[in-house]
Design a protein around this motif. Structure first.
Motif, PDB file in Angstrom:
ATOM      1  N   ARG A   7     -24.670  36.322 101.405  1.00  0.00           N
ATOM      2  CA  ARG A   7     -25.311  37.022 102.508  1.00  0.00           C
ATOM      3  C   ARG A   7     -24.756  38.427 102.624  1.00  0.00           C
ATOM      4  N   ALA A   8     -25.433  39.227 103.413  1.00  0.00           N
ATOM      5  CA  ALA A   8     -24.937  40.561 103.760  1.00  0.00           C
ATOM      6  C   ALA A   8     -24.120  40.442 105.042  1.00  0.00           C
ATOM      7  N   THR A   9     -23.388  41.474 105.349  1.00  0.00           N
ATOM      8  CA  THR A   9     -22.620  41.490 106.589  1.00  0.00           C
ATOM      9  C   THR A   9     -23.531  41.331 107.799  1.00  0.00           C
ATOM     10  N   ASP A  10     -22.989  40.755 108.844  1.00  0.00           N
ATOM     11  CA  ASP A  10     -23.723  40.616 110.102  1.00  0.00           C
ATOM     12  C   ASP A  10     -23.695  41.901 110.923  1.00  0.00           C
ATOM     13  N   ALA A  11     -22.865  42.869 110.540  1.00  0.00           N
ATOM     14  CA  ALA A  11     -22.782  44.135 111.273  1.00  0.00           C
ATOM     15  C   ALA A  11     -24.131  44.853 111.196  1.00  0.00           C
ATOM     16  N   ASN A  12     -24.572  45.388 112.322  1.00  0.00           N
ATOM     17  CA  ASN A  12     -25.904  45.994 112.420  1.00  0.00           C
ATOM     18  C   ASN A  12     -25.823  47.522 112.378  1.00  0.00           C
ATOM     19  N   PRO A  13     -26.428  48.155 111.368  1.00  0.00           N
ATOM     20  CA  PRO A  13     -26.365  49.621 111.249  1.00  0.00           C
ATOM     21  C   PRO A  13     -27.428  50.367 112.039  1.00  0.00           C
ATOM     22  N   SER A  14     -28.322  49.667 112.722  1.00  0.00           N
ATOM     23  CA  SER A  14     -29.505  50.318 113.299  1.00  0.00           C
ATOM     24  C   SER A  14     -29.212  51.323 114.405  1.00  0.00           C
ATOM     25  N   ASP A  15     -28.100  51.191 115.099  1.00  0.00           N
ATOM     26  CA  ASP A  15     -27.791  52.120 116.194  1.00  0.00           C
ATOM     27  C   ASP A  15     -26.766  53.190 115.816  1.00  0.00           C
ATOM     28  N   VAL A  16     -26.425  53.280 114.553  1.00  0.00           N
ATOM     29  CA  VAL A  16     -25.412  54.256 114.124  1.00  0.00           C
ATOM     30  C   VAL A  16     -26.024  55.648 114.064  1.00  0.00           C
ATOM     31  N   GLU A  17     -25.474  56.554 114.852  1.00  0.00           N
ATOM     32  CA  GLU A  17     -25.935  57.947 114.882  1.00  0.00           C
ATOM     33  C   GLU A  17     -24.804  58.941 114.651  1.00  0.00           C
ATOM     34  N   THR A  18     -23.581  58.600 115.054  1.00  0.00           N
ATOM     35  CA  THR A  18     -22.468  59.537 115.009  1.00  0.00           C
ATOM     36  C   THR A  18     -21.356  59.012 114.104  1.00  0.00           C
ATOM     37  N   ARG A  19     -20.412  59.881 113.808  1.00  0.00           N
ATOM     38  CA  ARG A  19     -19.269  59.464 112.991  1.00  0.00           C
ATOM     39  C   ARG A  19     -18.486  58.364 113.701  1.00  0.00           C
ATOM     40  N   GLU A  20     -18.332  58.477 115.010  1.00  0.00           N
ATOM     41  CA  GLU A  20     -17.611  57.452 115.770  1.00  0.00           C
ATOM     42  C   GLU A  20     -18.333  56.102 115.684  1.00  0.00           C
ATOM     43  N   GLU A  21     -19.651  56.121 115.807  1.00  0.00           N
ATOM     44  CA  GLU A  21     -20.415  54.881 115.678  1.00  0.00           C
ATOM     45  C   GLU A  21     -20.321  54.322 114.265  1.00  0.00           C
ATOM     46  N   PHE A  22     -20.237  55.201 113.269  1.00  0.00           N
ATOM     47  CA  PHE A  22     -20.068  54.752 111.887  1.00  0.00           C
ATOM     48  C   PHE A  22     -18.709  54.071 111.710  1.00  0.00           C
ATOM     49  N   THR A  23     -17.666  54.648 112.293  1.00  0.00           N
ATOM     50  CA  THR A  23     -16.344  54.018 112.172  1.00  0.00           C
ATOM     51  C   THR A  23     -16.326  52.677 112.910  1.00  0.00           C
ATOM     52  N   ASP A  24     -17.017  52.601 114.053  1.00  0.00           N
ATOM     53  CA  ASP A  24     -17.131  51.318 114.757  1.00  0.00           C
ATOM     54  C   ASP A  24     -17.876  50.301 113.896  1.00  0.00           C
ATOM     55  N   PHE A  25     -18.928  50.755 113.224  1.00  0.00           N
ATOM     56  CA  PHE A  25     -19.690  49.885 112.327  1.00  0.00           C
ATOM     57  C   PHE A  25     -18.795  49.379 111.197  1.00  0.00           C
ATOM     58  N   LEU A  26     -18.031  50.279 110.585  1.00  0.00           N
ATOM     59  CA  LEU A  26     -17.145  49.854 109.496  1.00  0.00           C
ATOM     60  C   LEU A  26     -16.100  48.867 109.994  1.00  0.00           C
ATOM     61  N   SER A  27     -15.619  49.054 111.210  1.00  0.00           N
ATOM     62  CA  SER A  27     -14.671  48.089 111.787  1.00  0.00           C
ATOM     63  C   SER A  27     -15.325  46.720 111.937  1.00  0.00           C
ATOM     64  N   ALA A  28     -16.587  46.696 112.354  1.00  0.00           N
ATOM     65  CA  ALA A  28     -17.316  45.431 112.477  1.00  0.00           C
ATOM     66  C   ALA A  28     -17.528  44.787 111.109  1.00  0.00           C
ATOM     67  N   VAL A  29     -17.803  45.596 110.099  1.00  0.00           N
ATOM     68  CA  VAL A  29     -17.949  45.077 108.731  1.00  0.00           C
ATOM     69  C   VAL A  29     -16.632  44.441 108.283  1.00  0.00           C
TER      70      VAL A  29
END
Length: 88
Positions: A7-29
């Motif tokens: 499977r792919a990660t359960d982390a959802n990239p759909s709301d990522v707009e900023t660098r901070e949100e990207f780092t939060d996304f990577l933390s979730a991954v």
């Protein structure tokens, strides 16, 4: 739960707009990987992930318009990471 091809990660990239949100996304991954991703993801090792990341970047994301994929964005980076965890 058993996955036939992983499977792919359960982390959802759909709301990522900023660098901070990207780092939060990577933390979730990373949280997902550490919980069950290493055994459940299609590409749970660094070499398989990087190979898939390269293939996804070259092949383009199916659901995104080509024009949006040519413009680098934090969301696009997140979508590529998410896709690479489960790319066959």
């Amino acid at each position: 739960m058993t996955y036939e091809t992983g499977r792919a990660t359960d982390a959802n990239p759909s709301d990522v707009e900023t660098r901070e949100e990207f780092t939060d996304f990577l933390s979730a991954v990373l949280v997902d990987f550490r919980s069950t991703g290493a055994s459940e993801w299609e590409n749970g090792t660094l070499d398989r992930f990087l190979e898939a990341f390269s293939a996804v970047a070259e092949a383009r994301l199916v659901d995104e318009p080509k024009q949006e994929q040519e413009q680098a964005s934090w969301r696009l980076f997140a979508q590529l990471v998410q896709a690479a965890t489960g790319y066959e």
